[in-house]
Every structure is written in C-alpha cells, then in structure tokens.
Design a protein around this motif. Structure first.
Motif, PDB file in Angstrom:
ATOM      1  N   HIS A 118     -20.906 -31.458  45.479  1.00  0.00           N
ATOM      2  CA  HIS A 118     -20.084 -33.326  44.889  1.00  0.00           C
ATOM      3  C   HIS A 118     -20.621 -33.669  46.603  1.00  0.00           C
ATOM      4  CE1 HIS A 118     -16.469 -32.729  46.153  1.00  0.00           C
ATOM      5  NE2 HIS A 118     -16.062 -33.968  46.507  1.00  0.00           N
ATOM      6  N   ASN A 120     -19.358 -37.809  48.894  1.00  0.00           N
ATOM      7  CA  ASN A 120     -18.149 -38.890  48.390  1.00  0.00           C
ATOM      8  C   ASN A 120     -19.182 -39.755  48.673  1.00  0.00           C
ATOM      9  OD1 ASN A 120     -16.569 -37.985  46.789  1.00  0.00           O
ATOM     10  ND2 ASN A 120     -15.560 -37.257  48.772  1.00  0.00           N
ATOM     11  N   ILE A 143     -20.588 -49.193  40.230  1.00  0.00           N
ATOM     12  CA  ILE A 143     -20.553 -47.862  40.615  1.00  0.00           C
ATOM     13  C   ILE A 143     -21.626 -47.192  38.955  1.00  0.00           C
ATOM     14  CG2 ILE A 143     -19.131 -45.773  39.626  1.00  0.00           C
ATOM     15  CD1 ILE A 143     -16.480 -46.331  41.164  1.00  0.00           C
ATOM     16  N   GLN A 147     -24.316 -44.657  40.500  1.00  0.00           N
ATOM     17  CA  GLN A 147     -24.180 -43.475  40.241  1.00  0.00           C
ATOM     18  C   GLN A 147     -25.501 -42.810  40.064  1.00  0.00           C
ATOM     19  OE1 GLN A 147     -21.064 -42.373  38.036  1.00  0.00           O
ATOM     20  NE2 GLN A 147     -20.317 -40.078  39.022  1.00  0.00           N
ATOM     21  N   GLU A 151     -27.115 -40.288  42.085  1.00  0.00           N
ATOM     22  CA  GLU A 151     -26.878 -38.606  40.985  1.00  0.00           C
ATOM     23  C   GLU A 151     -28.705 -38.064  40.936  1.00  0.00           C
ATOM     24  OE1 GLU A 151     -23.880 -38.568  37.801  1.00  0.00           O
ATOM     25  OE2 GLU A 151     -22.329 -38.064  39.574  1.00  0.00           O
ATOM     26  N   LYS A 157     -23.042 -34.332  41.311  1.00  0.00           N
ATOM     27  CA  LYS A 157     -22.098 -35.067  41.369  1.00  0.00           C
ATOM     28  C   LYS A 157     -22.110 -35.646  42.681  1.00  0.00           C
ATOM     29  CE  LYS A 157     -18.352 -37.436  39.146  1.00  0.00           C
ATOM     30  NZ  LYS A 157     -18.519 -38.299  38.889  1.00  0.00           N
ATOM     31  N   ASN A 159     -19.245 -40.073  44.019  1.00  0.00           N
ATOM     32  CA  ASN A 159     -18.402 -39.491  43.677  1.00  0.00           C
ATOM     33  C   ASN A 159     -18.388 -40.863  44.458  1.00  0.00           C
ATOM     34  OD1 ASN A 159     -16.424 -37.758  41.932  1.00  0.00           O
ATOM     35  ND2 ASN A 159     -16.637 -37.081  43.758  1.00  0.00           N
TER      36      ASN A 159
END
Length: 169
Positions: A118, A120, A143, A147, A151, A157, A159
């Motif tokens: 992932h 961050n 978000i 997101q 992505e 992923k 975050n």
C-alpha cells in the motif's frame, strides 16, 4: 486580535524572498506588545538539499527577522519532495479534487510513503474557520474522489491521512 493582512503579507513575502524557500504554512503570530511579537512558521525546502545548508538558512532568516524587524521568529523546517514522479502525480490529483470540491481549500505538508502492499498519502487541508463542511465530512468527500484516481494509477491500496487545519489569518 488577529494581525493585519498587511503585516501578515509582509512576513510571508520576506520569508518567501529567500532563494531556497519553496513555500510556507502554519503561520502563527502572537503580539504581546512592542518588541514582544513571536512568530512561528513552517518553511518548506527541497528534501534533496543538505540538511545543514537548509538549517543554516533557517538560522539566517530567524536572525534577520530579529535584527531587521525586532520580531522573534521560530521556524519549523519541512523538507518536501520536488522531483518524485508519483508524488507529483498524486499531488496534482489532490489539487484537482480539492478544486472540484471548493477552490477556497488549500493544502500543504503533502507527502507519500511507499510500501509493497500500500501507499500512505498524508497532507493537511486548510479551510476557513466556519466552513460549510464538518471536518469529517470534508475528509470523507476528499477520499471518495481521490482514492479511485490514485489507485487506478498504482494498482495497489492507497490510504489517506488527512488533517483539517482552520485558517486563522
């Protein structure tokens, strides 16, 4: 009471006039009378610049403020990535999303931390004191819009760690 717009602009422009300063944020000014004005600010510098060189510049800025304006300035130095392709793409996506929500929203302290499973994405958004969205609503909206864009680009992923700051100046 808050400082005047002219005084705030003078402070910002003086700090931004130094060659290696890329940006500033989180400016706080406390006036306790003549010769007792205390200022704190976060100053953004290129993360690739030698830390001793950047720190020396911060010391020079603080000293100049004391000698030239009789102001006590304390700087928090924020190194930022300027040449990382993924950071630049995510930052541009973030700007697009924030503009689509409300052009008044600003952001700073943008950085990404890459992992194998992932990524961050961390940043602060700045909104007026009395804003139309509650902090939690705004973060959720950002978000939801950001997101999928991020992505889709990285296929893992992403975050988000978003802090909402209120504008005081």
């Amino acid at each position: 009471e808050p400082p005047s717009k002219e005084f705030t602009e003078e402070i910002c422009n003086k700090i931004l006039s130094y060659d290696s300063v890329l940006g500033i944020h989180d400016l706080v000014i406390h006036n306790y009378g003549p010769g007792k004005t205390f200022i704190t600010v976060h100053v953004e510098v290129d993360s690739k610049t030698d830390i001793l060189v950047s720190h020396d510049m911060m010391d020079n800025i603080e000293r100049d403020f004391k000698e030239q304006l009789d102001l006590l300035l304390t700087i928090h130095m924020d190194p930022i990535e300027t040449n990382d392709e993924l950071t630049n793409i995510f930052s541009n996506n973030t700007l697009d999303v924030l503009m689509s929500i409300d052009p008044i929203i600003k952001y700073h302290d943008f950085r990404i931390v890459k992992g194998n499973t992932h990524i961050n994405v961390l940043f602060d958004v700045v909104v007026p004191q009395k804003y139309k969205y509650k902090d939690e609503e705004l973060v959720k909206k950002i978000i939801e819009l950001l997101q999928p864009k991020c992505e889709e680009f990285v296929k893992i992923k992403v975050n988000f760690i978003i802090n909402v700051d209120k504008e005081y100046v």
